[in-house]
Design a protein around this motif. Structure first.
Motif, PDB file in Angstrom:
ATOM      1  N   CYS A   1      10.127   6.452   8.155  1.00  0.00           N
ATOM      2  CA  CYS A   1      10.988   5.323   8.506  1.00  0.00           C
ATOM      3  C   CYS A   1      10.341   3.990   8.158  1.00  0.00           C
ATOM      4  N   HIS A   2       9.361   3.991   7.265  1.00  0.00           N
ATOM      5  CA  HIS A   2       8.773   2.713   6.868  1.00  0.00           C
ATOM      6  C   HIS A   2       9.865   1.807   6.309  1.00  0.00           C
ATOM      7  N   ARG A   3       9.743   0.522   6.570  1.00  0.00           N
ATOM      8  CA  ARG A   3      10.820  -0.425   6.276  1.00  0.00           C
ATOM      9  C   ARG A   3      11.157  -0.554   4.802  1.00  0.00           C
TER      10      ARG A   3
ATOM     11  N   GLU B   1       0.807  -1.212   0.000  1.00  0.00           N
ATOM     12  CA  GLU B   1       0.000   0.000   0.000  1.00  0.00           C
ATOM     13  C   GLU B   1       0.843   1.267   0.000  1.00  0.00           C
ATOM     14  N   MET B   2       2.151   1.108   0.129  1.00  0.00           N
ATOM     15  CA  MET B   2       3.038   2.261   0.246  1.00  0.00           C
ATOM     16  C   MET B   2       3.479   2.784  -1.115  1.00  0.00           C
ATOM     17  N   ARG B   3       3.648   4.101  -1.214  1.00  0.00           N
ATOM     18  CA  ARG B   3       4.366   4.703  -2.325  1.00  0.00           C
ATOM     19  C   ARG B   3       5.813   4.810  -1.867  1.00  0.00           C
ATOM     20  N   SER B   4       6.625   3.821  -2.226  1.00  0.00           N
ATOM     21  CA  SER B   4       7.998   3.792  -1.732  1.00  0.00           C
ATOM     22  C   SER B   4       8.806   4.985  -2.240  1.00  0.00           C
ATOM     23  N   ASP B   5       8.390   5.611  -3.352  1.00  0.00           N
ATOM     24  CA  ASP B   5       9.083   6.790  -3.853  1.00  0.00           C
ATOM     25  C   ASP B   5       8.683   8.052  -3.100  1.00  0.00           C
ATOM     26  N   ILE B   6       7.609   7.954  -2.308  1.00  0.00           N
ATOM     27  CA  ILE B   6       7.080   9.114  -1.597  1.00  0.00           C
ATOM     28  C   ILE B   6       7.315   8.999  -0.099  1.00  0.00           C
TER      29      ILE B   6
END
Length: 320
Positions: free
Chosen positions: A149-151, A94-99
């Motif tokens: 700090c999401h993994r 569900e994460m936007r890892s670029d954001i």
């Protein structure tokens, strides 16, 4: 397969790191400013933007985080203190890892009218008019970075913007934080003079964009600095830049990426779309200022084709 690397350095070298040159005195001398921009590939300006709108946008973005339970409740909202356990409960898919936050939260940020209004500030329009020597226009495809700090989050690797936006190579990016941002918070650093290398080869990497510029041993001249609220860093689409790794896991880093180009230069249609799978009709709901809606349609822009070869992963031959 080429291994994925985290902010790959140039091979077997020790980087040279120095501080940004403050180009603020050059604002009144466009000729000198253009010469400096051509020489270094970047410009850094102190206190360029007024604090009020930036702080208000910071508040709005942090409220989006607070509504989702990601901020530590014992701290003031504007401190941006992250609850590490809470943010890591968001599933990676569900994460936007670029954001740095979830897709759903980023959608809410993209709907903020102020986020799309700040790039039209007269200070910006005057700066890029003088830099280009002709009328300038901001791309409507603005990017917010909300680094947590999401993994699954990694610092943005060294890269050139041109391979991702294409259009005219004379477009410039502006990066500015929404709050003070010291180097240990993960501010940007640029490779001085790398704008003279043209488009360089890339390899897979973690972080926004998923590709890193392959650096040669002599490319070590990184410049960096601490940002105060209102400071901006702007650089050419050929200039290699990256994010420093944040040393504060409990703080969110809020920043904006805005791009500008001369009005009569080519632009790829992707730069006229939202940064995400959204529609302008959706994002504009409830907005009050029509002047920042569909403004690019008033101009007969020249659209460019997309060159997929710029994203091919190939060896770079270093000659110096």
């Amino acid at each position: 397969m080429t291994p994925i690397v985290d902010n790959p350095p140039a091979k077997d070298i020790r980087e040279k790191r120095s501080l940004f040159f403050d180009a603020t005195p050059l604002l009144d001398d466009p000729g000198a400013m253009r010469r400096r921009a051509e020489q270094d590939g970047y410009l850094f300006f102190k206190h360029f933007l007024p604090a009020g709108p930036l702080l208000e946008l910071r508040r709005q973005m942090l409220e989006i985080c607070a509504q989702r339970g990601w901020l530590a409740p014992a701290h003031d909202l504007m401190e941006g203190v992250i609850d590490e356990a809470a943010i890591n409960q968001v599933p990676p898919e569900e994460m936007r890892s670029d954001i740095g936050v979830s897709e759903e939260a980023y959608h809410a940020v993209q709907k903020l009218e102020l986020f799309h209004t700040i790039p039209h500030h007269p200070n910006f329009l005057s700066l890029y008019r003088n830099l280009f020597g002709k009328e300038a226009i901001p791309h409507p495809r603005h990017i917010a970075r909300m680094i947590t700090c999401h993994r699954i989050i990694a610092p943005t690797p060294p890269h050139q913007d041109f391979i991702h936006i294409q259009g005219t190579p004379t477009a410039w990016t502006c990066w500015f934080p929404l709050g003070d941002c010291r180097r240990e918070m993960g501010s940007l650093t640029v490779l001085r003079g790398s704008n003279h290398n043209g488009v360089v080869s890339v390899q897979p990497a973690q972080g926004a964009g998923g590709l890193a510029s392959i650096l040669c041993p002599h490319e070590i001249d990184w410049v960096e600095g601490d940002f105060e609220l209102g400071d901006i860093l702007t650089f050419s689409s050929y200039t290699v830049h990256r994010a420093l790794r944040s040393q504060h896991r409990d703080r969110i880093r809020l920043s904006c990426d805005v791009r500008f180009q001369a009005l009569d230069e080519e632009i790829h249609e992707g730069s006229l779309k939202p940064h995400g799978d959204y529609s302008w009709e959706d994002l504009y709901q409830g907005w009050k200022n029509p002047a920042v809606q569909y403004y690019w349609k008033k101009h007969a822009l020249r659209l460019s084709a997309w060159d997929p070869a710029l994203l091919w992963q190939k060896e770079r031959i270093c000659t110096n």
